[in-house]
Design an enzyme around this catalytic site. Structure first.
Site, PDB file in Angstrom:
ATOM      1  N   LYS A 226     -29.089  20.712  49.702  1.00 28.29           N
ATOM      2  CA  LYS A 226     -28.769  20.909  48.292  1.00 28.29           C
ATOM      3  C   LYS A 226     -29.568  19.897  47.487  1.00 28.29           C
ATOM      4  O   LYS A 226     -29.847  18.794  47.954  1.00 28.29           O
ATOM      5  CB  LYS A 226     -27.268  20.670  48.068  1.00 28.29           C
ATOM      6  CG  LYS A 226     -26.734  21.270  46.797  1.00 28.29           C
ATOM      7  CD  LYS A 226     -26.296  22.706  46.957  1.00 28.29           C
ATOM      8  CE  LYS A 226     -25.763  23.267  45.664  1.00 28.29           C
ATOM      9  NZ  LYS A 226     -25.213  24.611  45.832  1.00 28.29           N
TER      10      LYS A 226
ATOM     11  N   GLY B 145     -13.586  28.709  34.505  1.00 29.67           N
ATOM     12  CA  GLY B 145     -15.047  28.656  34.400  1.00 29.67           C
ATOM     13  C   GLY B 145     -15.631  30.047  34.364  1.00 29.67           C
ATOM     14  O   GLY B 145     -15.567  30.783  35.353  1.00 29.67           O
ATOM     15  N   VAL B 146     -16.161  30.423  33.197  1.00 26.42           N
ATOM     16  CA  VAL B 146     -16.720  31.782  33.075  1.00 26.42           C
ATOM     17  C   VAL B 146     -18.220  31.692  32.775  1.00 26.42           C
ATOM     18  O   VAL B 146     -18.725  32.253  31.818  1.00 26.42           O
ATOM     19  CB  VAL B 146     -15.959  32.640  32.026  1.00 26.42           C
ATOM     20  CG1 VAL B 146     -14.612  33.039  32.564  1.00 26.42           C
ATOM     21  CG2 VAL B 146     -15.812  31.901  30.694  1.00 26.42           C
ATOM     22  N   GLY B 147     -18.906  30.937  33.625  1.00 29.24           N
ATOM     23  CA  GLY B 147     -20.366  30.859  33.548  1.00 29.24           C
ATOM     24  C   GLY B 147     -20.970  32.059  34.255  1.00 29.24           C
ATOM     25  O   GLY B 147     -20.449  33.176  34.163  1.00 29.24           O
ATOM     26  N   ASN B 148     -22.034  31.832  35.001  1.00 31.22           N
ATOM     27  CA  ASN B 148     -22.729  32.959  35.642  1.00 31.22           C
ATOM     28  C   ASN B 148     -21.822  33.746  36.582  1.00 31.22           C
ATOM     29  O   ASN B 148     -21.704  34.969  36.466  1.00 31.22           O
ATOM     30  CB  ASN B 148     -23.947  32.434  36.410  1.00 31.22           C
ATOM     31  CG  ASN B 148     -25.033  31.976  35.462  1.00 31.22           C
ATOM     32  OD1 ASN B 148     -25.219  32.543  34.383  1.00 31.22           O
ATOM     33  ND2 ASN B 148     -25.741  30.928  35.837  1.00 31.22           N
ATOM     34  N   VAL B 149     -21.159  33.054  37.508  1.00 30.65           N
ATOM     35  CA  VAL B 149     -20.311  33.773  38.471  1.00 30.65           C
ATOM     36  C   VAL B 149     -19.033  34.266  37.794  1.00 30.65           C
ATOM     37  O   VAL B 149     -18.642  35.433  37.946  1.00 30.65           O
ATOM     38  CB  VAL B 149     -19.943  32.867  39.675  1.00 30.65           C
ATOM     39  CG1 VAL B 149     -19.020  33.610  40.629  1.00 30.65           C
ATOM     40  CG2 VAL B 149     -21.192  32.399  40.399  1.00 30.65           C
TER      41      VAL B 149
HETATM   42  P1  NAI Z   1     -22.336  28.009  35.703  1.00 29.46           P
HETATM   43  O1  NAI Z   1     -22.861  26.677  35.314  1.00 29.46           O
HETATM   44  O2  NAI Z   1     -23.062  29.211  35.231  1.00 29.46           O
HETATM   45  O3  NAI Z   1     -20.797  28.153  35.281  1.00 29.46           O
HETATM   46  C1  NAI Z   1     -19.861  27.144  35.445  1.00 29.46           C
HETATM   47  C2  NAI Z   1     -18.935  27.242  34.250  1.00 29.46           C
HETATM   48  O4  NAI Z   1     -17.847  26.339  34.432  1.00 29.46           O
HETATM   49  C3  NAI Z   1     -19.618  26.846  32.934  1.00 29.46           C
HETATM   50  O5  NAI Z   1     -19.400  27.856  31.971  1.00 29.46           O
HETATM   51  C4  NAI Z   1     -18.953  25.535  32.561  1.00 29.46           C
HETATM   52  O6  NAI Z   1     -18.876  25.323  31.175  1.00 29.46           O
HETATM   53  C5  NAI Z   1     -17.576  25.742  33.180  1.00 29.46           C
HETATM   54  N1  NAI Z   1     -16.824  24.512  33.382  1.00 29.46           N
HETATM   55  C6  NAI Z   1     -17.250  23.290  33.766  1.00 29.46           C
HETATM   56  N2  NAI Z   1     -16.229  22.427  33.826  1.00 29.46           N
HETATM   57  C7  NAI Z   1     -15.113  23.120  33.479  1.00 29.46           C
HETATM   58  C8  NAI Z   1     -13.739  22.804  33.352  1.00 29.46           C
HETATM   59  N3  NAI Z   1     -13.282  21.577  33.602  1.00 29.46           N
HETATM   60  N4  NAI Z   1     -12.879  23.769  32.978  1.00 29.46           N
HETATM   61  C9  NAI Z   1     -13.309  25.024  32.716  1.00 29.46           C
HETATM   62  N5  NAI Z   1     -14.601  25.382  32.802  1.00 29.46           N
HETATM   63  C10 NAI Z   1     -15.496  24.449  33.179  1.00 29.46           C
HETATM   64  O7  NAI Z   1     -22.256  27.986  37.313  1.00 29.46           O
HETATM   65  P2  NAI Z   1     -22.088  29.236  38.270  1.00 29.46           P
HETATM   66  O8  NAI Z   1     -23.406  29.568  38.831  1.00 29.46           O
HETATM   67  O9  NAI Z   1     -21.259  30.263  37.627  1.00 29.46           O
HETATM   68  O10 NAI Z   1     -21.267  28.567  39.471  1.00 29.46           O
HETATM   69  C11 NAI Z   1     -19.862  28.335  39.354  1.00 29.46           C
HETATM   70  C12 NAI Z   1     -19.373  27.638  40.622  1.00 29.46           C
HETATM   71  O11 NAI Z   1     -19.620  28.463  41.759  1.00 29.46           O
HETATM   72  C13 NAI Z   1     -20.079  26.305  40.923  1.00 29.46           C
HETATM   73  O12 NAI Z   1     -19.180  25.425  41.533  1.00 29.46           O
HETATM   74  C14 NAI Z   1     -21.157  26.698  41.901  1.00 29.46           C
HETATM   75  O13 NAI Z   1     -21.557  25.616  42.721  1.00 29.46           O
HETATM   76  C15 NAI Z   1     -20.443  27.768  42.690  1.00 29.46           C
HETATM   77  N6  NAI Z   1     -21.329  28.725  43.314  1.00 29.46           N
HETATM   78  C16 NAI Z   1     -22.225  29.424  42.567  1.00 29.46           C
HETATM   79  C17 NAI Z   1     -23.058  30.356  43.172  1.00 29.46           C
HETATM   80  C18 NAI Z   1     -23.986  31.208  42.375  1.00 29.46           C
HETATM   81  O14 NAI Z   1     -24.455  32.231  42.910  1.00 29.46           O
HETATM   82  N7  NAI Z   1     -24.297  30.870  41.142  1.00 29.46           N
HETATM   83  C19 NAI Z   1     -23.040  30.567  44.632  1.00 29.46           C
HETATM   84  C20 NAI Z   1     -21.983  29.844  45.306  1.00 29.46           C
HETATM   85  C21 NAI Z   1     -21.199  28.921  44.676  1.00 29.46           C
END
Ligand code: NAI
Length: 358
Positions: A80, A181-185
């Protein structure tokens, strides 16, 4: 900063720190294991409190990737990278080209892709300086690109398996699910859950990401500090790690935890605490493997989306086997998953003796 005496150090093969003066890039690449193949795992860009926090994240995340890739049946080890975000090093093409040079200097021992804070266009810039990168834009039926929709699909199918096991419900329709958390995933997961007829409770610290979901789907928005306290059928942690702690677990009002975030347990013992509270925990690196499955297919060449889908659809079967074993033995789900991963990696690391050694 000490590494070998660090509490999260677990026989990591190597840890690399890089600095690029023109762009201000500071990054750490941790390679936990290459026993099964090149160490694969995404790149996270995050504002850390200090360097020690970034090292801790890299150590924890890279080990998780070893376990994730092993259990998903991929020919990859675990690694990582984390980029330390700050004002002196804003996102730019040049910064990601510098990061690509760092990845390239490891000669293919580490393969990168997207994680928190990284978009497909960033990985395209990385690809200008290294070929050891996946998660690049693709077209047509060829697999690849943004891995997050695949991660979301795996989590969705894993939620179905967990709800079937713990609540004896055949579908997510009519259930209330909290997504932290409603980011990408999280965004893609909410779409799938809504389509299935689930009621959604969501929270995010980023107003734009929150709005993207709340403007398109019927959701209840709660404050970030309240989402883990929501009285719901299941919680899907999809933000950052370490949300399940000795303090937060006794306050949970749910029976299922099944989400995408890496390293959801703050400490290993928190898994046992979940069992004590009769909460079924879907081990994070088993349920969230959809993205790395897509990344691995893309890296391997011209595979199709339907092949990725076929492999992502194996995630609920793996979870079911873990849930059934936990029920039968009384062991905790995270311990069962860890043991399985260590067995797979251990078997691969046993190298046959050469003639000279024999
Ligand atoms: P992202 O950065 O697109 O979304 C994360 C979201 O969580 C953001 O919208 C952020 O503002 C929000 N966030 C951060 N702290 C917070 C809190 N205390 N309370 C509420 N929301 C909060 O990341 P993504 O890609 O969606 O990944 C989400 C999680 O899944 C991460 O832990 C990542 O490591 C894990 N993951 C992601 C994969 C992927 O394909 N993108 C694959 C496997 C795991």
């Amino acid at each position: 900063m000490t590494v070998f005496s660090h509490s999260e150090f677990d026989q990591h093969e190597s840890i690399h720190q890089f600095y690029d003066e023109p762009t201000g890039l500071r990054c750490i690449i941790a390679i936990h294991s290459t026993a099964l193949g090149p160490a694969a795992g995404g790149c996270r860009r995050w504002t850390y409190g200090d360097d020690a926090e970034a090292i801790t994240d890299a150590l924890r995340l890279s080990k998780g990737m070893t376990y994730k890739n092993a259990v998903a049946g991929l020919s990859f080890g675990g690694g990582k990278s984390v980029i330390l975000a700050d004002e002196a090093a804003p996102k730019s093409e040049a910064l990601f080209r510098a990061f690509g040079r760092a990845v390239d200097s490891l000669g293919g021992r580490y393969v990168t892709a997207e994680d928190v804070g990284i978009e497909v266009e960033d990985m395209r810039a990385v690809n200008q300086t290294t070929r050891f990168v996946s998660g690049l834009a693709q077209s047509g039926e060829i697999a690849g690109g943004d891995p997050s929709p695949w991660t979301a699909l795996g989590v969705y199918l894993g939620l179905e398996a967990a709800v079937k096991h713990r609540l004896n419900k055949d579908s997510l329709g009519g259930l209330t699910i909290a997504v932290q958390g409603v980011g990408n995933v999280g965004f893609h997961l909410c779409q799938l859950l809504d389509k299935a007829g689930a009621n959604l409770v969501i929270a995010d610290v980023n107003p734009a990401n929150l709005q993207r979901v709340s403007e398109t789907l019927p959701v209840t928005v709660v404050a970030p500090e309240d989402i883990m306290l929501a009285k719901v059928d299941a919680i899907a942690p999809c933000a950052l790690g370490a949300t399940l702690t000795a303090d937060s677990i006794p306050a949970l009002k749910t029976k299922v935890i099944a989400g995408a975030a890496n390293n959801q347990l703050a400490h290993h013992s928190d898994g046992a605490l979940l069992t004590q509270h009769e909460i079924l925990y879907a081990p994070d690196y088993v349920i969230n493997a959809g993205g790395i499955i897509s990344v691995a297919h893309e890296y391997a060449g011209q595979t199709t989306s339907s092949q990725v889908k076929y492999d992502v659809e194996k995630i609920p079967q793996r979870l079911k086997a873990i849930f059934d074993e936990a029920q039968a033995t009384g062991n905790h789900t995270h311990d069962i998953a860890d043991e399985l991963a260590r067995k797979i990696v251990g078997n691969a690391s046993v190298k046959p003796l050469t003639a000279a050694q024999a």
